[in-house]
Scaffold this motif. Structure first.
Motif, PDB file in Angstrom:
ATOM      1  N   ALA A  27       0.823  -1.216   0.000  1.00  0.00           N
ATOM      2  CA  ALA A  27       0.000   0.000   0.000  1.00  0.00           C
ATOM      3  C   ALA A  27       0.858   1.268   0.000  1.00  0.00           C
ATOM      4  N   ILE A  28       2.172   1.112   0.152  1.00  0.00           N
ATOM      5  CA  ILE A  28       3.029   2.299   0.265  1.00  0.00           C
ATOM      6  C   ILE A  28       3.352   2.863  -1.103  1.00  0.00           C
ATOM      7  N   GLY A  29       2.910   4.075  -1.325  1.00  0.00           N
ATOM      8  CA  GLY A  29       3.225   4.784  -2.564  1.00  0.00           C
ATOM      9  C   GLY A  29       2.577   4.172  -3.797  1.00  0.00           C
ATOM     10  N   THR A  30       1.623   3.270  -3.605  1.00  0.00           N
ATOM     11  CA  THR A  30       1.018   2.583  -4.749  1.00  0.00           C
ATOM     12  C   THR A  30      -0.365   3.125  -5.078  1.00  0.00           C
ATOM     13  N   SER A  39      -0.678   5.000   1.404  1.00  0.00           N
ATOM     14  CA  SER A  39      -1.602   5.711   0.514  1.00  0.00           C
ATOM     15  C   SER A  39      -2.783   6.356   1.245  1.00  0.00           C
ATOM     16  N   VAL A  40      -2.502   6.912   2.443  1.00  0.00           N
ATOM     17  CA  VAL A  40      -3.542   7.710   3.106  1.00  0.00           C
ATOM     18  C   VAL A  40      -3.652   9.026   2.357  1.00  0.00           C
ATOM     19  N   LYS A  41      -4.892   9.437   2.106  1.00  0.00           N
ATOM     20  CA  LYS A  41      -5.163  10.675   1.372  1.00  0.00           C
ATOM     21  C   LYS A  41      -6.265  11.420   2.117  1.00  0.00           C
ATOM     22  N   GLY A  48      -2.200   8.355  11.478  1.00  0.00           N
ATOM     23  CA  GLY A  48      -1.571   7.880  10.257  1.00  0.00           C
ATOM     24  C   GLY A  48      -0.144   8.348  10.077  1.00  0.00           C
ATOM     25  N   LEU A  49       0.617   7.536   9.354  1.00  0.00           N
ATOM     26  CA  LEU A  49       1.944   7.937   8.877  1.00  0.00           C
ATOM     27  C   LEU A  49       1.763   8.160   7.378  1.00  0.00           C
ATOM     28  N   ILE A  50       2.019   9.395   6.952  1.00  0.00           N
ATOM     29  CA  ILE A  50       1.634   9.813   5.613  1.00  0.00           C
ATOM     30  C   ILE A  50       2.880  10.087   4.784  1.00  0.00           C
TER      31      ILE A  50
END
Ligand code: PEP
Length: 252
Positions: free
Chosen positions: A170-173, A212-214, A230-232
């Motif tokens: 999910a990281i950067g995807t 990918s938190v937005k 969250g870690l963003i």
């Protein structure tokens, strides 16, 4: 009661003056934020950002540090050097460090020790790859990552520790874990902690979600019982997006 926490990991982005602008924009829009807010800029920015942040509620952290306290390690930065430049916390075991730089549980355990010696708040990052999730091993993987990192520490030393669950896929995807998937893992992490250190300690442990938190999905993720913020990554580089995440009201 756990204080909600939102942290921005800038990774290897921005030059120092751009970082300063970003910090001023964040401070300008912070208002009465209920969340505890952290930024993790590149180490080159720490001294420059420490001053404006010292007058603010926003805390400053570093993305990485050496496993050794000092010595002949060309190119490395020690935790105490980063602290002297203003760092109050440290990311330990981000998946990019594990995957691209081969950081093992043993090395992360040493980094955590350096961090605790210097009284920095450790943010221990854990998370499974897609293959590990698809094979059904994701919980075991995360449990092992936690156990390896904290091996040998007493509970009192880990008082300030924050865990960030960041599924690698999910990281950067742009592919976020569903609120259900994230909540399931966060509840599992809390059970792992409770088993080792007791229920009351587990109730106090803050567990962040990252991946990918937005602004569009933050409220729903933050509304889950065991997600404490969250870690963003990407979205922390635009002040407006980061601030919307900081101000997102957990949707229960
Ligand atoms: C991260 O790198 O910690 C992260 C969560 O990145 P992104 O938000 O861009 O997926």
């Amino acid at each position: 009661m756990r204080t909600h926490l939102v942290a921005g990991n800038w990774k290897m982005h921005t030059h120092p003056n751009e970082g300063l602008d970003l910090v001023h924009e964040i401070l300008g829009g912070l208002g009465e934020a209920k969340a505890e807010v952290w930024v993790f800029p590149p180490a080159t920015h720490l001294s420059l950002l420490a001053e404006p942040l010292a007058q603010s509620p926003v805390k400053l952290g570093a993305q990485n540090a050496a496993a050794a306290a000092q010595g002949a390690y060309t190119g490395e930065l020690s935790v105490s050097m980063l602290k002297a430049c203003g760092a109050q916390g440290l990311l330990v075991g981000h998946s990019e460090r594990r995957q691209l730089f081969g950081e093992t549980g043993k090395v992360l355990n040493q980094k955590l020790e350096r961090c605790l010696e210097q009284a920095l708040t450790p943010f221990l990052c854990v998370g499974e790859t897609l293959a590990e999730r698809e094979s059904g091993n994701h919980m075991e993987v995360v449990r092992n990552q936690i156990e390896e990192a904290i091996e040998g520490f007493e509970l009192h030393a880990l008082d300030a520790l924050v865990i960030a669950y960041e599924p690698v896929w999910a990281i950067g995807t742009g592919q976020t874990a569903s609120p259900f998937q994230a909540q399931e893992m966060h509840a599992f992490i809390r059970r792992v902690w409770a088993k080792k250190f007791g229920e009351s300690s587990a109730e106090h442990l803050r567990i962040l979600y990252g991946g990918s938190v937005k602004p569009e999905n933050a409220a729903e993720l933050f509304g889950q019982t065991d997600i404490d913020g969250g870690l963003i990554g990407g979205a922390s580089l635009k002040a407006a997006d980061f601030l919307r995440i900081v101000h997102a009201k957990p949707q229960v």
